[in-house]
Motif scaffolding. Structure first.
Motif, PDB file in Angstrom:
ATOM      1  N   GLU A 144      11.830  -9.850   4.829  1.00 47.43           N
ATOM      2  CA  GLU A 144      12.384  -9.040   3.599  1.00 47.43           C
ATOM      3  C   GLU A 144      11.923  -7.641   3.650  1.00 47.43           C
ATOM      4  N   GLY A 145      12.910  -6.762   3.206  1.00 52.77           N
ATOM      5  CA  GLY A 145      12.442  -5.328   2.890  1.00 52.77           C
ATOM      6  C   GLY A 145      12.370  -4.533   4.404  1.00 52.77           C
ATOM      7  N   LEU A 146      13.039  -5.355   5.535  1.00 59.05           N
ATOM      8  CA  LEU A 146      12.832  -4.700   6.752  1.00 59.05           C
ATOM      9  C   LEU A 146      14.157  -3.734   6.977  1.00 59.05           C
ATOM     10  N   ASP A 147      14.026  -2.456   7.042  1.00 65.00           N
ATOM     11  CA  ASP A 147      15.156  -1.659   7.197  1.00 65.00           C
ATOM     12  C   ASP A 147      15.294  -1.489   8.811  1.00 65.00           C
ATOM     13  N   ASN A 148      16.354  -1.834   9.454  1.00 63.10           N
ATOM     14  CA  ASN A 148      16.712  -2.210  10.608  1.00 63.10           C
ATOM     15  C   ASN A 148      16.564  -0.725  11.442  1.00 63.10           C
ATOM     16  N   SER A 149      16.860   0.326  10.492  1.00 62.30           N
ATOM     17  CA  SER A 149      16.809   1.917  11.128  1.00 62.30           C
ATOM     18  C   SER A 149      15.380   2.266  11.795  1.00 62.30           C
ATOM     19  N   LEU A 150      14.319   1.434  11.446  1.00 63.33           N
ATOM     20  CA  LEU A 150      13.096   1.630  11.767  1.00 63.33           C
ATOM     21  C   LEU A 150      12.665   1.119  13.304  1.00 63.33           C
ATOM     22  N   LEU A 151      13.746   0.177  13.817  1.00 63.79           N
ATOM     23  CA  LEU A 151      13.502  -0.545  15.083  1.00 63.79           C
ATOM     24  C   LEU A 151      13.854   0.328  16.107  1.00 63.79           C
ATOM     25  N   THR A 152      13.028   0.254  17.172  1.00 61.44           N
ATOM     26  CA  THR A 152      13.666   0.988  18.413  1.00 61.44           C
ATOM     27  C   THR A 152      13.072  -0.176  19.551  1.00 61.44           C
ATOM     28  N   ASP A 153      13.690  -0.063  20.738  1.00 58.25           N
ATOM     29  CA  ASP A 153      13.350  -0.587  21.812  1.00 58.25           C
ATOM     30  C   ASP A 153      12.717   0.102  22.884  1.00 58.25           C
ATOM     31  N   ASN A 154      12.343   1.338  22.318  1.00 58.92           N
ATOM     32  CA  ASN A 154      11.641   2.408  23.305  1.00 58.92           C
ATOM     33  C   ASN A 154      10.200   2.766  22.655  1.00 58.92           C
ATOM     34  N   PRO A 155       9.150   1.994  22.884  1.00 55.98           N
ATOM     35  CA  PRO A 155       7.718   2.297  22.199  1.00 55.98           C
ATOM     36  C   PRO A 155       7.461   3.741  22.597  1.00 55.98           C
ATOM     37  N   CYS A 156       8.117   4.571  23.659  1.00 53.85           N
ATOM     38  CA  CYS A 156       7.463   5.886  23.692  1.00 53.85           C
ATOM     39  C   CYS A 156       7.981   6.697  22.359  1.00 53.85           C
ATOM     40  N   GLU A 157       8.933   6.329  21.572  1.00 52.27           N
ATOM     41  CA  GLU A 157       9.478   7.021  20.041  1.00 52.27           C
ATOM     42  C   GLU A 157       8.128   6.890  19.240  1.00 52.27           C
ATOM     43  N   ILE A 158       7.293   5.795  19.625  1.00 53.46           N
ATOM     44  CA  ILE A 158       6.028   5.837  18.577  1.00 53.46           C
ATOM     45  C   ILE A 158       4.917   6.642  19.283  1.00 53.46           C
ATOM     46  N   PHE A 204       0.818  -1.168   0.240  1.00 47.99           N
ATOM     47  CA  PHE A 204      -0.151   0.072  -0.137  1.00 47.99           C
ATOM     48  C   PHE A 204       1.048   1.205   0.019  1.00 47.99           C
ATOM     49  N   ASP A 205       0.808   1.948  -1.091  1.00 48.15           N
ATOM     50  CA  ASP A 205       1.822   2.962  -1.216  1.00 48.15           C
ATOM     51  C   ASP A 205       1.316   4.327  -0.581  1.00 48.15           C
ATOM     52  N   ASN A 206       0.046   4.212   0.088  1.00 45.30           N
ATOM     53  CA  ASN A 206      -0.363   5.487   0.802  1.00 45.30           C
ATOM     54  C   ASN A 206      -0.009   5.286   2.298  1.00 45.30           C
ATOM     55  N   ILE A 207       0.573   4.559   2.760  1.00 46.84           N
ATOM     56  CA  ILE A 207       1.023   4.002   4.016  1.00 46.84           C
ATOM     57  C   ILE A 207       2.335   3.861   4.176  1.00 46.84           C
ATOM     58  N   GLU A 208       2.877   4.448   5.285  1.00 50.29           N
ATOM     59  CA  GLU A 208       4.282   4.000   5.583  1.00 50.29           C
ATOM     60  C   GLU A 208       4.595   3.844   6.934  1.00 50.29           C
ATOM     61  N   ILE A 209       5.499   2.847   7.231  1.00 47.15           N
ATOM     62  CA  ILE A 209       5.677   2.415   8.529  1.00 47.15           C
ATOM     63  C   ILE A 209       6.724   3.184   9.085  1.00 47.15           C
ATOM     64  N   ALA A 210       6.805   4.117  10.074  1.00 44.86           N
ATOM     65  CA  ALA A 210       7.637   5.065  10.287  1.00 44.86           C
ATOM     66  C   ALA A 210       8.494   4.533  11.359  1.00 44.86           C
ATOM     67  N   LYS A 211       8.000   3.706  12.472  1.00 42.13           N
ATOM     68  CA  LYS A 211       8.708   3.104  13.462  1.00 42.13           C
ATOM     69  C   LYS A 211       8.122   1.838  13.812  1.00 42.13           C
ATOM     70  N   ILE A 212       8.978   0.936  14.443  1.00 37.88           N
ATOM     71  CA  ILE A 212       8.484  -0.374  15.035  1.00 37.88           C
ATOM     72  C   ILE A 212       9.221  -0.752  16.082  1.00 37.88           C
ATOM     73  N   ALA A 213       8.566  -0.818  17.252  1.00 40.33           N
ATOM     74  CA  ALA A 213       9.134  -0.903  18.510  1.00 40.33           C
ATOM     75  C   ALA A 213       9.086  -2.489  18.712  1.00 40.33           C
ATOM     76  N   VAL A 214      10.356  -2.957  19.052  1.00 41.49           N
ATOM     77  CA  VAL A 214      10.402  -4.454  19.658  1.00 41.49           C
ATOM     78  C   VAL A 214      11.091  -4.429  20.745  1.00 41.49           C
ATOM     79  N   LYS A 215      11.176  -5.763  21.247  1.00 40.15           N
ATOM     80  CA  LYS A 215      11.737  -6.073  22.840  1.00 40.15           C
ATOM     81  C   LYS A 215      13.342  -5.810  22.718  1.00 40.15           C
TER      82      LYS A 215
END
Ligand code: HSE
Length: 422
Positions: free
Chosen positions: A46-60, A26-37
């Motif tokens: 596939e296609g996961l950009d590690n710079s999207l990952l954070t371990d701090n969900p407050c950043e979301i 869906f090109d109208n949607i962008e995943i801006a950040k992903i919080a993980v443990k």
């Protein structure tokens, strides 16, 4: 060019990765950040950009760029605090968290309304089956007063295996755990908690009254025996873990989860393995059953992504989006106590091979206003006991329980007491 809708994903487990992979289309949607443990955990997505990952969900939840927060971690904490914080920071919410909805739904929906945001949760009940949106929109013209559903794939898988392989519960559970169909600690599924969370929320939106989770009667499947499966089959039934909700003519709700003998002629008897199904009856629609995958990476992602797209389509179009999808009930349901409910029962009794045993069981039942639909004793075992299988007609639960006490006091062992579909 129109700005993309920005998503913050909290949780990148099975469902999270399904959502990530599906949203790429869906090109109208962008995943801006992903919080993980754990940011350093190797992930084969596939296609996961590690710079999207954070371990701090407050950043979301506090990120001013994010429009929709998708919570896929489950459990009460920190999910509750994160959703509450996200709402206060102006985010809409998509969640698959059935426990949170059942236990703290009232609080989070109040916060959502205060901040004029929506919480969508199609994935929380029966995974990939569309049920929340249909009930709230296209079925809104109905008075639905009865739901019967199979909403837990783990228990349906175990019961189906017990049935087709004539196997005992403990053996099938072990095998299901080995294959990954049941969790290492299966309590939430096999004791009916998961199904209770789902039916509490589904009944609340269907009846437009809040059903408190502590008022949902619950029994799991751990006491079901291979012998019960066989007897049920011989009598024309299957045994399923049924989540049900009924609104009586006085507007009182009877909401429960327990094993049930369902007629082989009914649709639910044919819902096997991990498949889920929800049957609804009401006016004017009559009876409908929706069935499909109740869990899994892509089926659950289907519901999550549908919710995201529903919000995305309306963002910036109105000051009050998706009015039909909001929480519409404020009043607690008046509940029927399980002891006051009227049911049919299957009873399996192990009795000593004495003269008059069946007569005595019949007399105890008659003294408790219980009429018997059938009573079967096939043979006497080597230990000089016999298994007697009884199906009753409709009787008050309280009477049934009292009769069981007397049947046991008379030296018999009641191995199973299972309600029968009416
Ligand atoms: N544990 C659930 C089931 C799936 O076995 O159906 C997620 O709700």
């Amino acid at each position: 060019m129109k700005n993309k809708i920005k998503i913050g994903l909290i949780g990148l487990g099975t469902v999270g990765s399904g959502v990530f992979k599906t949203l790429k289309n869906f090109d109208n949607i962008e995943i801006a950040k992903i919080a993980v443990k754990n940011i350093n955990k190797p992930r084969n997505i596939e296609g996961l950009d590690n710079s999207l990952l954070t371990d701090n969900p407050c950043e979301i939840v506090k990120n001013p760029d994010i429009d929709i927060v998708v919570e896929l971690i489950g459990g009460l904490e920190p999910a509750f605090d994160l959703i509450a914080e996200a709402l206060k920071n102006g985010k809409h919410i998509v969640t698959a968290n059935k426990e949170l909805l059942a236990k703290r739904g009232e609080e989070i929906f109040a916060i959502a309304e205060k901040y004029n945001k929506v919480i969508l949760y199609e994935a929380a009940i029966a995974g990939g089956i569309p049920i929340i949106m249909p009930v709230k929109t296209i079925l809104a013209g109905n008075k639905i007063n009865h739901i019967e559903a199979i909403v837990n794939g783990t228990t349906n898988y175990i019961l189906t295996k017990m049935d087709v392989e004539s196997a005992q519960y403990a053996d099938v559970l072990k095998e299901a755990q080995k294959l990954g169909y049941a969790e290492a600690d299966p309590t939430g599924d096999v004791e009916g908690f998961d199904a209770a969370y789902k039916i509490a929320t589904l009944a609340s939106i269907t009846f437009n009254k809040r059903i408190k989770i502590e008022n949902v009667y619950r029994e799991g499947i751990t006491k079901i025996r291979a012998e019960d499966m066989k007897s049920a089959n011989d009598l024309g039934y299957k045994i399923k873990l049924i989540a049900s909700a009924h609104l009586n003519n006085n507007g009182e709700a009877d909401v429960r989860v327990h094993p049930m003998l369902v007629s082989k002629k009914s649709t639910l008897a044919h819902i096997d393995y991990v498949t889920n199904a929800v049957s609804l009856s009401g006016h004017p629609v009559g009876s409908i059953t929706l069935s499909g995958p109740g869990a899994g990476e892509f089926p659950t992602a289907s519901s999550v992504v549908g919710d995201i797209l529903a919000i995305a389509a309306e963002l910036n179009t109105s000051d009050y989006i998706l009015p039909m999808m909001r929480c519409r009930h404020s009043e607690d349901a008046v509940m029927v106590n399980i002891e006051d409910t009227i049911n049919k029962y299957y009873i399996s009794i192990n009795a000593h091979n004495n003269k008059g045993v069946i007569g005595k069981i019949g007399t105890i039942c008659a003294n408790h206003d219980i009429s018997l639909a059938s009573i079967v004793q096939r043979c006497v075992s080597d230990d000089n006991t016999a298994d007697i299988t009884v199906i009753t007609e409709l009787v008050k639960e309280e009477n049934m329980r009292n009769a069981i006490k007397l049947i046991e006091a008379d030296g018999n062992k009641v191995n199973s007491l299972i309600r029968v579909q009416v």
